[in-house]
Scaffold this motif. Structure first.
Motif, PDB file in Angstrom:
ATOM      1  N   PHE A 113     117.335   4.918  48.829  1.00  0.00           N
ATOM      2  CA  PHE A 113     117.318   4.601  47.403  1.00  0.00           C
ATOM      3  C   PHE A 113     116.310   5.488  46.673  1.00  0.00           C
ATOM      4  CE2 PHE A 113     116.228   1.245  44.061  1.00  0.00           C
ATOM      5  CZ  PHE A 113     117.344   1.507  43.294  1.00  0.00           C
ATOM      6  N   LEU A 114     115.176   5.745  47.315  1.00  0.00           N
ATOM      7  CA  LEU A 114     114.147   6.603  46.721  1.00  0.00           C
ATOM      8  C   LEU A 114     114.736   7.959  46.346  1.00  0.00           C
ATOM      9  CD1 LEU A 114     111.053   7.031  46.149  1.00  0.00           C
ATOM     10  CD2 LEU A 114     110.962   8.045  48.435  1.00  0.00           C
ATOM     11  N   PHE A 115     115.578   8.504  47.206  1.00  0.00           N
ATOM     12  CA  PHE A 115     116.203   9.792  46.923  1.00  0.00           C
ATOM     13  C   PHE A 115     116.923   9.777  45.572  1.00  0.00           C
ATOM     14  CE2 PHE A 115     120.176  12.215  46.929  1.00  0.00           C
ATOM     15  CZ  PHE A 115     119.679  13.505  47.004  1.00  0.00           C
ATOM     16  N   HIS A 116     117.645   8.710  45.295  1.00  0.00           N
ATOM     17  CA  HIS A 116     118.407   8.631  44.046  1.00  0.00           C
ATOM     18  C   HIS A 116     117.503   8.501  42.825  1.00  0.00           C
ATOM     19  CE1 HIS A 116     122.024   8.588  46.360  1.00  0.00           C
ATOM     20  NE2 HIS A 116     121.611   7.529  47.032  1.00  0.00           N
ATOM     21  N   LEU A 117     116.330   7.953  43.012  1.00  0.00           N
ATOM     22  CA  LEU A 117     115.384   7.803  41.905  1.00  0.00           C
ATOM     23  C   LEU A 117     114.527   9.054  41.720  1.00  0.00           C
ATOM     24  CD1 LEU A 117     114.178   4.163  42.597  1.00  0.00           C
ATOM     25  CD2 LEU A 117     115.936   4.932  40.978  1.00  0.00           C
ATOM     26  N   ARG A 122     111.960  15.410  37.079  1.00  0.00           N
ATOM     27  CA  ARG A 122     112.051  15.081  35.642  1.00  0.00           C
ATOM     28  C   ARG A 122     113.462  15.270  35.074  1.00  0.00           C
ATOM     29  NH1 ARG A 122     106.668  16.879  35.858  1.00  0.00           N
ATOM     30  NH2 ARG A 122     105.252  15.255  35.126  1.00  0.00           N
ATOM     31  N   ASP A 123     114.298  16.021  35.780  1.00  0.00           N
ATOM     32  CA  ASP A 123     115.679  16.224  35.341  1.00  0.00           C
ATOM     33  C   ASP A 123     116.631  15.182  35.922  1.00  0.00           C
ATOM     34  OD1 ASP A 123     115.008  18.481  33.825  1.00  0.00           O
ATOM     35  OD2 ASP A 123     115.206  19.798  35.567  1.00  0.00           O
ATOM     36  N   ASN A 124     116.104  14.176  36.600  1.00  0.00           N
ATOM     37  CA  ASN A 124     116.928  13.119  37.172  1.00  0.00           C
ATOM     38  C   ASN A 124     117.736  12.464  36.055  1.00  0.00           C
ATOM     39  OD1 ASN A 124     117.349  10.122  37.853  1.00  0.00           O
ATOM     40  ND2 ASN A 124     116.815  10.972  39.846  1.00  0.00           N
ATOM     41  N   ALA A 125     119.053  12.494  36.193  1.00  0.00           N
ATOM     42  CA  ALA A 125     119.935  11.991  35.132  1.00  0.00           C
ATOM     43  C   ALA A 125     119.739  10.497  34.886  1.00  0.00           C
ATOM     44  CB  ALA A 125     121.398  12.288  35.475  1.00  0.00           C
ATOM     45  N   ARG A 164     104.722  10.120  44.244  1.00  0.00           N
ATOM     46  CA  ARG A 164     105.205  11.016  43.180  1.00  0.00           C
ATOM     47  C   ARG A 164     106.350  10.378  42.405  1.00  0.00           C
ATOM     48  NH1 ARG A 164     103.972  15.383  46.919  1.00  0.00           N
ATOM     49  NH2 ARG A 164     106.057  15.236  47.773  1.00  0.00           N
ATOM     50  N   CYS A 165     107.238   9.690  43.098  1.00  0.00           N
ATOM     51  CA  CYS A 165     108.351   9.019  42.417  1.00  0.00           C
ATOM     52  C   CYS A 165     107.828   7.917  41.501  1.00  0.00           C
ATOM     53  CB  CYS A 165     109.336   8.466  43.443  1.00  0.00           C
ATOM     54  SG  CYS A 165     110.838   7.772  42.706  1.00  0.00           S
ATOM     55  N   GLU A 171     105.070   7.339  34.273  1.00  0.00           N
ATOM     56  CA  GLU A 171     104.747   8.221  33.157  1.00  0.00           C
ATOM     57  C   GLU A 171     105.861   8.264  32.121  1.00  0.00           C
ATOM     58  OE1 GLU A 171     103.847  11.966  35.006  1.00  0.00           O
ATOM     59  OE2 GLU A 171     102.051  11.149  35.999  1.00  0.00           O
ATOM     60  N   ALA A 172     107.082   8.087  32.569  1.00  0.00           N
ATOM     61  CA  ALA A 172     108.230   8.157  31.655  1.00  0.00           C
ATOM     62  C   ALA A 172     108.478   6.831  30.926  1.00  0.00           C
ATOM     63  CB  ALA A 172     109.484   8.564  32.424  1.00  0.00           C
ATOM     64  N   ALA A 173     107.831   5.790  31.376  1.00  0.00           N
ATOM     65  CA  ALA A 173     108.073   4.448  30.799  1.00  0.00           C
ATOM     66  C   ALA A 173     107.548   4.334  29.369  1.00  0.00           C
ATOM     67  CB  ALA A 173     107.422   3.379  31.671  1.00  0.00           C
TER      68      ALA A 173
END
Length: 173
Positions: A113-117, A122-125, A164-165, A171-173
């Motif tokens: 699941f971590l991989f998908h997150l 930062r470009d994670n859709a 890092r994840c 940070e994006a929240a």
């Protein structure tokens, strides 16, 4: 550095386990993602046969029926092709799979699941798709897993990726 020592030293920086548990992590996940609509298609099903196969599988499941057997094989993972809308729809189910104890056949789902997150950083859709509330909820889930499943994270040698994840989503929240 081990995840348990990182968790101990960063408890206040991440989030302490007690407040996460007190607010009801699963309730928070359900509130943030539970109203995500079910997409008509979950992948770009016209792209190739593999995308079509994964789309067919995901279209036959819902939040109650999606199982580890459907998503637990890293070599044949329909979530590698899922749209952000589809991931948001299934997020409550996937979070529950990640929170579960390791499975005898598939192991601990949270690592996959971590991989998908984390994929694309930062470009994670999915990161870009989520609202600030949803991003904060993902960060809370990651923080809880870092603290409460430190031994599993240590065993996989993935402490840095988890931290890092978590930082990315926080940070994006």
């Amino acid at each position: 550095m081990s995840a348990s020592s990182v968790a101990e030293s960063t408890t206040t920086a991440v989030v302490s386990a007690k407040p996460v548990q007190d607010i009801g992590l699963l309730s928070r996940i359900d509130a943030a993602f539970g109203t995500a609509p079910r997409p008509e298609h979950f992948t770009n099903y016209q792209h190739c046969e593999e995308c079509a196969d994964h789309d067919r599988l995901l279209r036959t499941r819902d939040r109650q029926t999606l199982s580890l057997a459907d998503v637990g094989n890293p070599g044949w993972d329909p979530l590698c092709f899922i749209t952000p809308e589809g991931l948001a729809y299934y997020f409550p189910t996937l979070a529950r799979l990640a929170l579960a104890e390791p499975d005898a056949l598939y192991g601990w789902y949270a690592d996959q699941f971590l991989f998908h997150l984390y994929w694309g950083y930062r470009d994670n859709a999915f990161l870009q798709f989520c609202t600030p509330e949803q991003r904060a909820t993902v960060a809370a889930l990651l923080a809880w897993l870092i603290e409460q499943r430190a031994a599993l994270i240590d065993a996989d040698g993935s402490v840095d990726e988890w931290l890092r994840c978590w930082a990315l989503w926080a940070e994006a929240a």
